[in-house]
Design a protein around this motif. Structure first.
Motif, PDB file in Angstrom:
ATOM      1  N   VAL A  15       5.237   5.824 -10.914  1.00 43.65           N
ATOM      2  CA  VAL A  15       4.605   6.902 -10.155  1.00 43.65           C
ATOM      3  C   VAL A  15       4.686   6.667  -8.644  1.00 43.65           C
ATOM      4  N   PHE A  16       4.738   5.412  -8.210  1.00 41.83           N
ATOM      5  CA  PHE A  16       4.862   5.151  -6.772  1.00 41.83           C
ATOM      6  C   PHE A  16       6.218   5.622  -6.248  1.00 41.83           C
ATOM      7  N   CYS A  17       7.254   5.448  -7.046  1.00 43.17           N
ATOM      8  CA  CYS A  17       8.590   5.891  -6.627  1.00 43.17           C
ATOM      9  C   CYS A  17       8.694   7.416  -6.610  1.00 43.17           C
ATOM     10  N   SER A  18       7.914   8.094  -7.444  1.00 44.52           N
ATOM     11  CA  SER A  18       7.961   9.552  -7.512  1.00 44.52           C
ATOM     12  C   SER A  18       6.989  10.240  -6.563  1.00 44.52           C
ATOM     13  N   TYR A  19       5.778   9.717  -6.435  1.00 43.42           N
ATOM     14  CA  TYR A  19       4.716  10.430  -5.721  1.00 43.42           C
ATOM     15  C   TYR A  19       4.107   9.649  -4.566  1.00 43.42           C
ATOM     16  N   GLY A  20       4.598   8.449  -4.308  1.00 44.70           N
ATOM     17  CA  GLY A  20       4.020   7.617  -3.261  1.00 44.70           C
ATOM     18  C   GLY A  20       4.766   7.707  -1.946  1.00 44.70           C
ATOM     19  N   THR A  21       4.102   7.237  -0.916  1.00 48.29           N
ATOM     20  CA  THR A  21       4.713   7.192   0.412  1.00 48.29           C
ATOM     21  C   THR A  21       5.626   5.979   0.556  1.00 48.29           C
ATOM     22  N   VAL A  22       5.468   5.005  -0.355  1.00 45.28           N
ATOM     23  CA  VAL A  22       6.276   3.788  -0.348  1.00 45.28           C
ATOM     24  C   VAL A  22       6.717   3.509  -1.778  1.00 45.28           C
ATOM     25  N   MET A  78      -0.295  -1.484  -4.710  1.00 46.87           N
ATOM     26  CA  MET A  78       0.685  -1.613  -5.789  1.00 46.87           C
ATOM     27  C   MET A  78       0.726  -3.038  -6.311  1.00 46.87           C
ATOM     28  N   PRO A  79       0.793  -3.194  -7.625  1.00 39.37           N
ATOM     29  CA  PRO A  79       0.963  -4.539  -8.170  1.00 39.37           C
ATOM     30  C   PRO A  79       2.376  -5.036  -7.889  1.00 39.37           C
ATOM     31  N   THR A  80       2.529  -6.338  -7.790  1.00 40.25           N
ATOM     32  CA  THR A  80       3.857  -6.897  -7.534  1.00 40.25           C
ATOM     33  C   THR A  80       4.572  -7.276  -8.818  1.00 40.25           C
ATOM     34  N   ASP A  81       3.838  -7.285  -9.931  1.00 38.26           N
ATOM     35  CA  ASP A  81       4.413  -7.782 -11.178  1.00 38.26           C
ATOM     36  C   ASP A  81       4.417  -6.750 -12.307  1.00 38.26           C
ATOM     37  N   ALA A  82       4.166  -5.482 -11.977  1.00 35.92           N
ATOM     38  CA  ALA A  82       4.126  -4.449 -13.017  1.00 35.92           C
ATOM     39  C   ALA A  82       4.375  -3.087 -12.392  1.00 35.92           C
ATOM     40  N   CYS A  83       4.750  -2.142 -13.224  1.00 40.05           N
ATOM     41  CA  CYS A  83       4.950  -0.761 -12.787  1.00 40.05           C
ATOM     42  C   CYS A  83       3.809   0.094 -13.312  1.00 40.05           C
ATOM     43  N   TRP A  84       3.449   1.108 -12.569  1.00 40.15           N
ATOM     44  CA  TRP A  84       2.480   2.082 -13.062  1.00 40.15           C
ATOM     45  C   TRP A  84       3.273   3.269 -13.572  1.00 40.15           C
ATOM     46  N   GLU A  93       0.840  -1.200   0.000  1.00 39.26           N
ATOM     47  CA  GLU A  93       0.000   0.000   0.000  1.00 39.26           C
ATOM     48  C   GLU A  93       0.871   1.244   0.000  1.00 39.26           C
ATOM     49  N   SER A  94       0.500   2.186  -0.838  1.00 42.56           N
ATOM     50  CA  SER A  94       1.212   3.451  -0.926  1.00 42.56           C
ATOM     51  C   SER A  94       0.191   4.550  -1.173  1.00 42.56           C
ATOM     52  N   THR A  95       0.415   5.710  -0.599  1.00 47.51           N
ATOM     53  CA  THR A  95      -0.470   6.842  -0.827  1.00 47.51           C
ATOM     54  C   THR A  95       0.178   7.757  -1.852  1.00 47.51           C
ATOM     55  N   LEU A  96      -0.495   7.904  -2.992  1.00 44.91           N
ATOM     56  CA  LEU A  96      -0.018   8.788  -4.051  1.00 44.91           C
ATOM     57  C   LEU A  96      -0.566  10.187  -3.804  1.00 44.91           C
ATOM     58  N   THR A  97       0.297  11.194  -3.940  1.00 42.21           N
ATOM     59  CA  THR A  97      -0.111  12.582  -3.769  1.00 42.21           C
ATOM     60  C   THR A  97       0.176  13.347  -5.040  1.00 42.21           C
ATOM     61  N   CYS A  98      -0.848  13.979  -5.574  1.00 44.14           N
ATOM     62  CA  CYS A  98      -0.718  14.749  -6.809  1.00 44.14           C
ATOM     63  C   CYS A  98       0.086  16.025  -6.539  1.00 44.14           C
ATOM     64  N   PRO A  99       1.132  16.271  -7.319  1.00 41.13           N
ATOM     65  CA  PRO A  99       1.929  17.474  -7.114  1.00 41.13           C
ATOM     66  C   PRO A  99       1.214  18.740  -7.586  1.00 41.13           C
ATOM     67  N   GLU A 100       0.173  18.590  -8.378  1.00 42.09           N
ATOM     68  CA  GLU A 100      -0.561  19.753  -8.899  1.00 42.09           C
ATOM     69  C   GLU A 100      -1.596  20.278  -7.907  1.00 42.09           C
ATOM     70  N   CYS A 101      -2.405  19.372  -7.330  1.00 39.49           N
ATOM     71  CA  CYS A 101      -3.502  19.826  -6.464  1.00 39.49           C
ATOM     72  C   CYS A 101      -3.384  19.356  -5.020  1.00 39.49           C
ATOM     73  N   GLY A 102      -2.463  18.413  -4.750  1.00 35.03           N
ATOM     74  CA  GLY A 102      -2.262  17.929  -3.392  1.00 35.03           C
ATOM     75  C   GLY A 102      -3.206  16.815  -2.969  1.00 35.03           C
ATOM     76  N   PHE A 103      -4.089  16.374  -3.865  1.00 38.45           N
ATOM     77  CA  PHE A 103      -5.014  15.281  -3.548  1.00 38.45           C
ATOM     78  C   PHE A 103      -4.226  13.999  -3.323  1.00 38.45           C
ATOM     79  N   SER A 104      -4.610  13.251  -2.302  1.00 45.53           N
ATOM     80  CA  SER A 104      -3.938  11.989  -1.981  1.00 45.53           C
ATOM     81  C   SER A 104      -4.931  10.844  -2.015  1.00 45.53           C
ATOM     82  N   LYS A 105      -4.445   9.699  -2.472  1.00 49.54           N
ATOM     83  CA  LYS A 105      -5.275   8.496  -2.487  1.00 49.54           C
ATOM     84  C   LYS A 105      -4.392   7.284  -2.251  1.00 49.54           C
ATOM     85  N   GLN A 106      -4.867   6.404  -1.387  1.00 51.44           N
ATOM     86  CA  GLN A 106      -4.144   5.169  -1.114  1.00 51.44           C
ATOM     87  C   GLN A 106      -4.436   4.169  -2.223  1.00 51.44           C
ATOM     88  N   GLU A 107      -3.396   3.525  -2.723  1.00 48.88           N
ATOM     89  CA  GLU A 107      -3.514   2.538  -3.788  1.00 48.88           C
ATOM     90  C   GLU A 107      -2.765   1.270  -3.390  1.00 48.88           C
TER      91      GLU A 107
END
Length: 77
Positions: free
Chosen positions: A50-57, A23-29, A7-21
């Motif tokens: 995007v998880f490496c750039s904008y996620g908490t994990v 993560m797949p174990t076999d693919a990158c988003w 689980e990782s929380t993605l935060t949009c750099p444009e508006c600051g909206f966050s959502k927990q997602e």
């Protein structure tokens, strides 16, 4: 060996909206559309997804130190 966090929380750099997602174990988003402002997020230079750039994990492949985007589903969202 540490347990992989899926689980990782993605935060949009444009508006600051966050959502927990989950993560797949076999693919990158490589793309992620912000649910709030509809900005299409892409990885920052040097990041694999995007998880490496904008996620908490970082994504599971990076957590396992095996490199990212090695699966056939790379680039999926």
């Amino acid at each position: 060996m540490n347990a992989i966090i899926l689980e990782s929380t993605l935060t949009c750099p444009e508006c600051g909206f966050s959502k927990q997602e989950i993560m797949p174990t076999d693919a990158c988003w490589f793309f992620y559309e912000c649910e709030h402002c509809k900005t299409l997020l892409r990885p920052l230079p040097g990041d694999c997804c995007v998880f490496c750039s904008y996620g908490t994990v970082k994504c599971p492949p990076i957590q396992e130190q095996r490199g990212c985007c090695t699966a056939a589903g790379c680039g999926s969202s």
